[in-house]
Motif scaffolding. Structure first.
Motif, PDB file in Angstrom:
ATOM      1  N   MET B  25     -31.408 -79.860  63.112  1.00  0.00           N
ATOM      2  CA  MET B  25     -30.946 -81.077  62.433  1.00  0.00           C
ATOM      3  C   MET B  25     -31.225 -82.261  63.347  1.00  0.00           C
ATOM      4  O   MET B  25     -30.702 -82.323  64.460  1.00  0.00           O
ATOM      5  CB  MET B  25     -29.456 -80.931  62.153  1.00  0.00           C
ATOM      6  N   ASN B  26     -32.079 -83.179  62.855  1.00  0.00           N
ATOM      7  CA  ASN B  26     -32.462 -84.333  63.668  1.00  0.00           C
ATOM      8  C   ASN B  26     -32.934 -83.898  65.059  1.00  0.00           C
ATOM      9  O   ASN B  26     -32.593 -84.511  66.074  1.00  0.00           O
ATOM     10  CB  ASN B  26     -31.307 -85.334  63.771  1.00  0.00           C
ATOM     11  N   GLY B 355     -19.366 -90.552  62.552  1.00  0.00           N
ATOM     12  CA  GLY B 355     -20.120 -89.559  61.779  1.00  0.00           C
ATOM     13  C   GLY B 355     -21.619 -89.780  61.857  1.00  0.00           C
ATOM     14  O   GLY B 355     -22.398 -88.827  61.950  1.00  0.00           O
ATOM     15  N   THR B 356     -22.029 -91.045  61.814  1.00  0.00           N
ATOM     16  CA  THR B 356     -23.461 -91.353  61.878  1.00  0.00           C
ATOM     17  C   THR B 356     -24.038 -90.962  63.239  1.00  0.00           C
ATOM     18  O   THR B 356     -25.135 -90.402  63.321  1.00  0.00           O
ATOM     19  CB  THR B 356     -23.688 -92.854  61.594  1.00  0.00           C
ATOM     20  N   ASP B 359     -24.196 -87.130  63.553  1.00  0.00           N
ATOM     21  CA  ASP B 359     -25.297 -86.580  62.751  1.00  0.00           C
ATOM     22  C   ASP B 359     -26.589 -86.558  63.568  1.00  0.00           C
ATOM     23  O   ASP B 359     -27.357 -85.597  63.534  1.00  0.00           O
ATOM     24  CB  ASP B 359     -25.479 -87.411  61.483  1.00  0.00           C
ATOM     25  N   ARG B 360     -26.805 -87.651  64.307  1.00  0.00           N
ATOM     26  CA  ARG B 360     -27.999 -87.730  65.138  1.00  0.00           C
ATOM     27  C   ARG B 360     -28.033 -86.662  66.234  1.00  0.00           C
ATOM     28  O   ARG B 360     -29.068 -86.306  66.754  1.00  0.00           O
ATOM     29  CB  ARG B 360     -28.082 -89.118  65.806  1.00  0.00           C
ATOM     30  N   ALA B 364     -22.557 -81.860  62.171  1.00  0.00           N
ATOM     31  CA  ALA B 364     -22.169 -82.241  60.815  1.00  0.00           C
ATOM     32  C   ALA B 364     -20.656 -82.146  60.680  1.00  0.00           C
ATOM     33  O   ALA B 364     -20.083 -81.056  60.747  1.00  0.00           O
ATOM     34  CB  ALA B 364     -22.840 -81.336  59.790  1.00  0.00           C
TER      35      ALA B 364
END
Lengths: 147, 414
Positions: B25-26, B355-356, B359-360, B364
């Motif tokens: 993820m990312n 949260g943003t 996420d990076r 999650a």
């Protein structure tokens, strides 16, 4: 991939921590509440319009850095703008965030928010203050929702 | 921090059963800490769905051909699996629904139309409820004139039996509450609440969405009248869930939706209705969903509910300890008994921004009000960050979370 530092620029952090024009107007010509049910952001925005020109703007915001910074920068830019200019600013701002390319023409200080377009889940955070502004200019009753 | 003691090696290996968790993820390994919203699916469920569609699928309770008979058998076998899972007395007490939300709406609506409630009767909820256990009752209130009362939580997020019964009067007809809060992870004293309610002739509905993935549930022992959960939080497909209802209640409540399957005989003058569970399953049901849900239950039961509970408690405690050690993190809810979820906020950074950034980092989490706005008001926060675990969650996922919070602080210059 855009760096997070481009999203959370110094200017944005500063505006979110020390929002300009925070508070309420004593005799607004229009007031509106905006709510983003997704994250719980709440903004109450007052405007004072005289002869089709925005004389003053104030707001109370409880929200994320993006929404508070947008409200702050936006409020700074609105003074002495005509209603048409304010609506035009919103159109341009929306275009910068969701249009085919990141056109920031005429957005002046709001251009620091261009990075938000890379975070589709966050676009509504940035547009909430503008939606609320539009409702305040129309003095619409009720609460503007982003959802 | 050292790896938590009390982990189960077999459950630690379960992560490999979930193909999605291998997806980067990312550019980072995925630390999936949002199972309370919806859990990932093991191969056993994915294969089960595929096999069913490829070799046994047809409509149920309709055809005389072999395929339809086999599909019907599988669908009813799934009901039996759910019955055993909840230790319900009879398969007729298990109604398949779209999920817990639909199940609560079903009970609220049919109860509202049953004539059992009078204006000024009361329903007791708790402040920790998910909107799905508030709004259906409000809709029913508007139709019947009953009153809704909400039992308080304390500042740590505990809801005591006493707090619930402080709201109970001689007009109380039903108590509806979450077995486990989706926000604070509070485990409510469901058994005590239901037993005391039964002594007083008050019906109970328990929303078990956040409970069934983490512990064994026994509706007979709980002495509840209704119990519901959603399949997708239990590693099953989305769009399927189950309602347990005491048979005499399901038999006496009016039908819910009208359509095929739920009838005995239809004329334009008058229709007679099938007994439960068919009475509450109008139209073609989510056949494959039920089969997939049964596969998910079979999957978790291989590990044993008690083993899962013990293992997850160890991992969850590790998560709580790690988060509490982070400067600037404040837990929202520190209940005596916790399962599944940890909510927290950070000083000076809004959950959405956290949260943003997370996420990076491949982490999650859920940020927001978790469909529990009254609970947010109780704790006086607009939103929280919630980390929630599943059978596949490792202590290292919480390490990634804490590391990500370090990135948040760096970026926000805290």
């Amino acid at each position: 991939m855009i760096d997070l530092r481009d999203l959370y620029q110094e200017v944005i952090l500063d505006h979110s921590r020390n929002p300009r024009n925070a508070g309420r107007l004593t005799e607004p010509s229009g007031t509106a509440k905006g709510h983003n049910p997704l994250c719980g952001d709440l903004i109450t925005l007052d405007v004072l319009v005289e002869d089709g020109v925005i004389r003053d703007v104030s707001f109370d915001a409880r929200g994320c850095a993006i929404s508070v910074a947008t409200a702050s920068i936006m409020s700074d830019m609105l003074k002495d703008k005509t209603l048409e200019e304010a609506h035009d600013l919103f159109r341009r701002f929306q275009k910068m965030l969701t249009g085919p390319d990141a056109e920031a023409e005429g957005l002046d200080k709001l251009e620091v928010l261009a990075g938000v377009r890379e975070f589709p889940m966050r676009v509504k955070c940035a547009t909430l203050p503008f939606h609320t502004l539009r409702a305040a200019l129309d003095n619409e009753p009720g609460t503007v929702q982003t959802e | 921090m050292n790896a938590p003691a009390g982990q189960n090696p077999e459950i630690l290996a379960a992560r490999d059963d979930f193909p999605l968790l291998a997806r980067p993820m990312n550019g980072r390994p995925l630390a999936f800490l949002d199972s309370a919203a919806s859990a990932q699916k093991p191969r056993a469920v994915l294969d089960g769905l595929r096999d069913f569609y490829e070799s046994e699928y047809a409509n149920v309770h309709r055809g005389v051909y072999l395929l339809s008979a086999q599909a019907t058998d599988r669908y009813e076998a799934a009901r039996e699996t759910v019955r055993r899972f909840l230790n319900a007395g009879r398969p007729e007490e298990i109604v398949f629904t779209r999920g817990a939300t639909e199940a609560i709406n079903l009970v609220a609506e049919t109860l509202g139309r049953s004539g059992r409630l009078e204006p000024d009767d009361e329903i007791v909820l708790t402040v920790l409820e998910h909107h799905s256990n508030i709004v259906p009752w409000q809709l029913m209130r508007d139709a019947t004139g009953v009153r809704i009362r909400a039992a308080a939580a304390d500042q740590d997020g505990n809801v005591d039996v006493e707090a619930v019964f402080r709201e109970v009067t001689d007009r109380t007809k039903l108590i509806a509450f979450s077995h486990v809060s989706n926000t604070t992870g509070t485990v409510l004293p469901a058994r005590e609440i239901c037993h005391r309610a039964r002594e007083r002739g008050i019906l109970t509905l328990v929303d078990g969405c956040q409970a069934v993935p983490h512990a064994a549930v026994d509706v007979a022992d709980l002495a509840c009248d209704f119990y519901t959960f959603s399949g997708h939080k239990l590693y099953g497909p989305s769009g399927i869930g189950a309602l347990y209802g005491r048979l005499d209640l399901l038999t006496s409540l009016p039908p819910w939706q009208g359509g095929g399957s739920m009838i005995e005989e239809v004329t334009f003058e008058r229709t007679t209705y099938a007994p439960p569970p068919a009475r509450y399953e109008a139209g073609t049901p989510n056949i494959a969903g039920a089969v997939g849900l049964a596969a998910a239950i079979d999957y978790v039961q291989r590990f044993g509910s008690e083993n899962i509970q013990r293992h997850e408690s160890a991992v969850l405690k590790y998560g709580v300890d790690r988060l509490q050690a982070v400067d600037g993190v404040r837990l929202i809810g520190t209940p005596r008994h916790r399962a599944g979820s940890i909510s927290f906020v950070m000083d000076d950074v809004h959950p959405h921004d956290v949260g943003t950034v997370l996420d990076r980092e491949g982490v999650a989490v859920r940020v927001g009000h978790h469909c529990a706005q009254p609970a947010m008001r109780h704790f006086d926060v607009p939103a929280t960050i919630r980390a929630s675990l599943g059978i596949y969650t490792h202590a290292s996922d919480f390490d990634a979370l804490v590391e990500g919070l370090g990135k948040v602080k760096e970026l926000f210059q805290l």
